[in-house]
Scaffold this motif. Structure first.
Motif, PDB file in Angstrom:
ATOM      1  N   GLU A  35       0.839  -1.206   0.000  1.00 21.77           N
ATOM      2  CA  GLU A  35       0.000   0.000   0.000  1.00 21.77           C
ATOM      3  C   GLU A  35       0.875   1.257   0.000  1.00 21.77           C
ATOM      4  O   GLU A  35       2.101   1.181   0.066  1.00 21.77           O
ATOM      5  CB  GLU A  35      -0.916  -0.016   1.222  1.00 21.77           C
ATOM      6  N   SER A  40      -2.118  -0.225   6.922  1.00 20.98           N
ATOM      7  CA  SER A  40      -3.299   0.059   6.100  1.00 20.98           C
ATOM      8  C   SER A  40      -4.461  -0.901   6.331  1.00 20.98           C
ATOM      9  O   SER A  40      -5.598  -0.565   6.001  1.00 20.98           O
ATOM     10  CB  SER A  40      -2.926   0.017   4.616  1.00 20.98           C
ATOM     11  N   HIS A  41      -4.193  -2.086   6.868  1.00 21.09           N
ATOM     12  CA  HIS A  41      -5.261  -3.080   6.912  1.00 21.09           C
ATOM     13  C   HIS A  41      -5.630  -3.479   8.344  1.00 21.09           C
ATOM     14  O   HIS A  41      -6.257  -2.686   9.036  1.00 21.09           O
ATOM     15  CB  HIS A  41      -4.893  -4.263   6.019  1.00 21.09           C
ATOM     16  N   GLN A  42      -5.279  -4.656   8.805  1.00 21.99           N
ATOM     17  CA  GLN A  42      -5.755  -5.076  10.124  1.00 21.99           C
ATOM     18  C   GLN A  42      -5.360  -4.082  11.216  1.00 21.99           C
ATOM     19  O   GLN A  42      -6.162  -3.732  12.079  1.00 21.99           O
ATOM     20  CB  GLN A  42      -5.214  -6.466  10.462  1.00 21.99           C
ATOM     21  N   GLU A 276      -9.507  -8.173   1.405  1.00 21.18           N
ATOM     22  CA  GLU A 276      -9.527  -6.808   1.930  1.00 21.18           C
ATOM     23  C   GLU A 276     -10.901  -6.186   1.682  1.00 21.18           C
ATOM     24  O   GLU A 276     -11.026  -5.036   1.269  1.00 21.18           O
ATOM     25  CB  GLU A 276      -8.394  -5.994   1.307  1.00 21.18           C
ATOM     26  N   TYR A 278     -13.805  -4.574   2.944  1.00 23.76           N
ATOM     27  CA  TYR A 278     -14.331  -3.829   4.090  1.00 23.76           C
ATOM     28  C   TYR A 278     -15.800  -3.453   3.925  1.00 23.76           C
ATOM     29  O   TYR A 278     -16.437  -3.001   4.871  1.00 23.76           O
ATOM     30  CB  TYR A 278     -13.488  -2.565   4.321  1.00 23.76           C
TER      31      TYR A 278
END
Length: 394
Positions: A35, A40-42, A276, A278
């Protein structure tokens, strides 16, 4: 050629990078992140809870690393003036049938050497006057923080040590030479003596790229949240959790006071149709196909059909979601909550349909793979990083 390359710029990968720099101060270290920013994620979508370790089997990685991490993450926040609060947490039983489960959880907390105590409904109401319950467990050392800010400090320290970060760099292939690994990325090739896979939702994918069959496959579960309208924040002073269903691998919807003062309610746990994903509408055909053709997935469905259907109903019905919240705080109404950011949990699932219930770390000759590190990995991040670095011979 680098001495170490870490794939993944989430909180675990950054902790590994920081601890590598401390142990090997002359080593060249690179973190590659697909990213355009770290966490950026979890890491960037979690609830910010500093967990205690009460839920985890005694002597497991999760129990040990979370207990130690609960202290080390607070010390880290103190040392670098990062926001945190040890606000405590209540786990409450709202039905007679939950009382034996509550007692078992309390005993497990004692076995894990935690500061826990039983609390009556009256004692709980002194701190949380709007909670309705029969009795509960007070977990004094649970707290809240901002893990994105912690990640940025990890990154600052890595760069002060001489470590590097490459953003917008996705690993698409891995080749082995006699003394190194060559990573093929979207930004060219990168050669390293040792590779560490901390890629979260894609940890099994990277493991396969490295030529190894992972012991479990990542199945993404989306956790959807509501938050209380600001004028209703007074309903929650700390962290309020239900007694978890031991037959279901998630904790149930709960109330979390965030470090910014807002109160989040959730999450549920529904299958995400994209790693990913969301949003409910997020879909990736290839990733969905990987899920539905994995035999472990169908065995999981068979085991948890009823609970799974309840989670799906909560996903599509705000009324059903609020009813779950009212088990803890009856005053909450459908008009008191608004939807907010969801997260996706990378959960490793075995062929037999059982979820991996501990951190899963496997090592090869010149690589190491973190194959399962869902919650409470953020709380335990410093301890996971230390452990991984200690597995690497100098």
């Amino acid at each position: 050629m680098y001495d170490f390359v870490i794939i993944g710029g989430g909180i675990v990968g950054l902790s590994v990078g920081m601890n590598l720099g401390k142990r090997f101060p002359n080593a060249s270290i690179l973190i590659v992140e697909k990213e355009n920013k770290i966490a950026s994620h979890q890491t960037g979508h979690n609830s910010g809870v500093i967990h205690s370790g009460i839920y985890y089997k005694p002597n497991s990685f999760k129990a040990e690393f979370t207990r130690k991490g609960n202290e080390s993450i607070v010390e880290f926040c103190k040392a670098y003036d990062l926001p945190y609060e040890v606000c405590g947490k209540f786990i409450v039983a709202t039905k007679e049938s939950e009382l034996p489960l509550l007692q078992n959880l309390y005993q497990q907390g004692l076995e894990n050497n935690l500061d826990v105590e039983k609390a009556s409904a009256e004692e709980i109401k002194e701190q949380e006057p709007h909670v309705k319950c029969l009795e509960g467990i007070r977990v004094r050392k649970a707290g809240i923080t901002d893990y994105t800010k912690i990640c940025q400090k990890y990154m600052d320290l890595i760069q002060e040590q001489g470590g590097e970060l490459k953003l917008n760099t996705r690993v698409i292939g891995i080749k082995n030479t006699e003394k190194s690994k060559v990573l093929e990325t979207t930004q060219g090739t990168i050669e390293t003596k040792f590779m560490i896979n901390c890629s979260g939702l894609y940890s099994d994918f990277i493991t396969r790229l490295d030529g190894f069959k992972p012991p479990a496959q990542i199945i993404p579960f989306r956790g959807e949240y509501y938050k209380l309208k600001s004028e209703k924040n007074y309903l929650v002073n700390s962290l309020i959790y239900p007694v978890p269903n031991p037959e279901f691998p998630f904790l149930g919807v709960h109330f979390t006071r965030m470090i910014d003062g807002s109160v989040h309610a959730g999450p549920n746990a529904v299958l995400s149709l994209k790693r990913e994903g969301y949003k409910k509408t997020d879909f990736d055909l290839k990733e969905f196909f990987e899920i539905v053709t994995y035999k472990g997935f169908w065995k999981l469905i068979q085991k948890h059909t009823n609970e799974g259907m309840k989670e799906i109903i909560r996903s599509f019905s705000k009324i059903a979601f609020v009813k779950s919240l009212q088990q803890l705080i009856p005053e909450v109404t459908i008009n008191d909550v608004i939807s907010c950011q969801a997260g996706v949990r990378a959960q490793a699932l075995k062929d037999n349909g059982s979820l991996v219930d501990d951190f899963l770390i496997i090592q090869n000759k010149n690589s190491l793979h973190v194959c399962n590190a869902p919650s409470p990995a953020a709380t335990a991040s410093l301890e996971i990083g230390k452990y991984i670095v200690n597995q690497i011979s100098s």
